[in-house]
Design a protein around this motif. Structure first.
Motif, PDB file in Angstrom:
ATOM      1  N   ALA A  25       0.833  -1.215   0.000  1.00  0.00           N
ATOM      2  CA  ALA A  25       0.000   0.000   0.000  1.00  0.00           C
ATOM      3  C   ALA A  25       0.862   1.257   0.000  1.00  0.00           C
ATOM      4  O   ALA A  25       0.495   2.268  -0.613  1.00  0.00           O
ATOM      5  N   GLU A  26       2.012   1.206   0.657  1.00  0.00           N
ATOM      6  CA  GLU A  26       2.846   2.399   0.774  1.00  0.00           C
ATOM      7  C   GLU A  26       3.737   2.632  -0.442  1.00  0.00           C
ATOM      8  O   GLU A  26       4.298   3.712  -0.589  1.00  0.00           O
ATOM      9  N   ARG A  27       3.851   1.648  -1.311  1.00  0.00           N
ATOM     10  CA  ARG A  27       4.672   1.826  -2.517  1.00  0.00           C
ATOM     11  C   ARG A  27       4.189   3.014  -3.358  1.00  0.00           C
ATOM     12  O   ARG A  27       5.001   3.716  -3.964  1.00  0.00           O
ATOM     13  N   GLN A  28       2.889   3.257  -3.374  1.00  0.00           N
ATOM     14  CA  GLN A  28       2.368   4.378  -4.166  1.00  0.00           C
ATOM     15  C   GLN A  28       2.833   5.730  -3.620  1.00  0.00           C
ATOM     16  O   GLN A  28       2.831   6.721  -4.343  1.00  0.00           O
ATOM     17  N   TYR A  29       3.237   5.764  -2.347  1.00  0.00           N
ATOM     18  CA  TYR A  29       3.681   7.010  -1.722  1.00  0.00           C
ATOM     19  C   TYR A  29       5.199   7.147  -1.665  1.00  0.00           C
ATOM     20  O   TYR A  29       5.706   8.223  -1.351  1.00  0.00           O
ATOM     21  N   ASP A  30       5.922   6.061  -1.926  1.00  0.00           N
ATOM     22  CA  ASP A  30       7.368   6.095  -1.724  1.00  0.00           C
ATOM     23  C   ASP A  30       8.088   5.268  -2.786  1.00  0.00           C
ATOM     24  O   ASP A  30       8.215   4.053  -2.667  1.00  0.00           O
ATOM     25  N   SER A  31       8.575   5.945  -3.803  1.00  0.00           N
ATOM     26  CA  SER A  31       9.257   5.254  -4.894  1.00  0.00           C
ATOM     27  C   SER A  31      10.642   4.755  -4.493  1.00  0.00           C
ATOM     28  O   SER A  31      11.283   4.024  -5.243  1.00  0.00           O
ATOM     29  N   SER A  32      11.111   5.107  -3.302  1.00  0.00           N
ATOM     30  CA  SER A  32      12.436   4.662  -2.879  1.00  0.00           C
ATOM     31  C   SER A  32      12.414   3.284  -2.207  1.00  0.00           C
ATOM     32  O   SER A  32      13.463   2.741  -1.878  1.00  0.00           O
ATOM     33  N   LEU A  33      11.227   2.698  -2.029  1.00  0.00           N
ATOM     34  CA  LEU A  33      11.144   1.357  -1.452  1.00  0.00           C
ATOM     35  C   LEU A  33      11.672   0.324  -2.437  1.00  0.00           C
ATOM     36  O   LEU A  33      11.392   0.394  -3.628  1.00  0.00           O
ATOM     37  N   LYS A  34      12.431  -0.635  -1.908  1.00  0.00           N
ATOM     38  CA  LYS A  34      12.925  -1.718  -2.758  1.00  0.00           C
ATOM     39  C   LYS A  34      11.744  -2.482  -3.348  1.00  0.00           C
ATOM     40  O   LYS A  34      10.656  -2.495  -2.788  1.00  0.00           O
ATOM     41  N   LEU A 151      18.821  12.173  -5.469  1.00  0.00           N
ATOM     42  CA  LEU A 151      19.772  12.507  -6.514  1.00  0.00           C
ATOM     43  C   LEU A 151      19.923  11.324  -7.451  1.00  0.00           C
ATOM     44  O   LEU A 151      19.976  10.178  -7.013  1.00  0.00           O
ATOM     45  N   ASN A 152      19.970  11.600  -8.729  1.00  0.00           N
ATOM     46  CA  ASN A 152      20.167  10.519  -9.706  1.00  0.00           C
ATOM     47  C   ASN A 152      21.565   9.951  -9.561  1.00  0.00           C
ATOM     48  O   ASN A 152      22.528  10.668  -9.358  1.00  0.00           O
TER      49      ASN A 152
END
Length: 153
Positions: A25-34, A151-152
């Motif tokens: 559910a939280e993946r939609q809010y946080d693209s930094s999750l593995k 940062l990229n």
């Protein structure tokens, strides 16, 4: 009828599945999750430590919700020495909007008061408007906003 009880190690299998539903559910809010193998919680510690409590909500023998409170040391600059952090706040989608999250939180607050904890904290994604509304409804206030810059590579 909602029953609230402390989680036990016998609940571990279902708690691990619930944890993955939180992560999903939280993946939609946080693209930094593995993309895989994300583990947020140490359930063994939350269940066995005298500094935390993990509550679950049950309807007809099915676990439909959860939440924990964990006592943490506060920074020196705060008036209070300890606070309780709430996490793993989850209610199965079928049972949302019926006040079950508030019931679980109130059970956690009773425990926090019994531990002489005066401040309660939790984190919520800024985009999770329904959760923010639910927490504000039971008198939580926004205090800090976390800012990020990715940062990229």
């Amino acid at each position: 009828m909602l029953e609230i009880r402390e989680a036990t190690l016998k609940d571990l299998e279902i708690l691990l599945k619930m944890e993955q539903s939180v992560v999903d559910a939280e993946r939609q809010y946080d693209s930094s999750l593995k993309k895989s193998n994300v583990k947020y919680y140490n359930f063994h510690e939350l269940i066995t430590s005298d500094q935390s409590i993990l509550k679950i909500g049950i309807i007809n023998t099915k676990i439909i919700g959860s939440g924990y409170a964990k006592i943490m040391d506060a920074q020196e600059y705060f008036k209070h020495k300890r606070y309780a952090y709430l996490g793993f706040m989850l209610v199965h989608p079928k049972y949302r909007g019926q006040g079950f999250n508030s019931v679980i939180i109130n059970e956690l607050l009773v425990w926090c008061k019994s531990q002489s904890v005066k401040e309660i904290r939790l984190d919520v994604y800024a985009e999770n408007i329904s959760a923010i509304k639910a927490y504000k409804k039971i008198n939580f206030e926004e205090r800090m906003i976390e800012m990020r810059l990715c940062l990229n590579e």
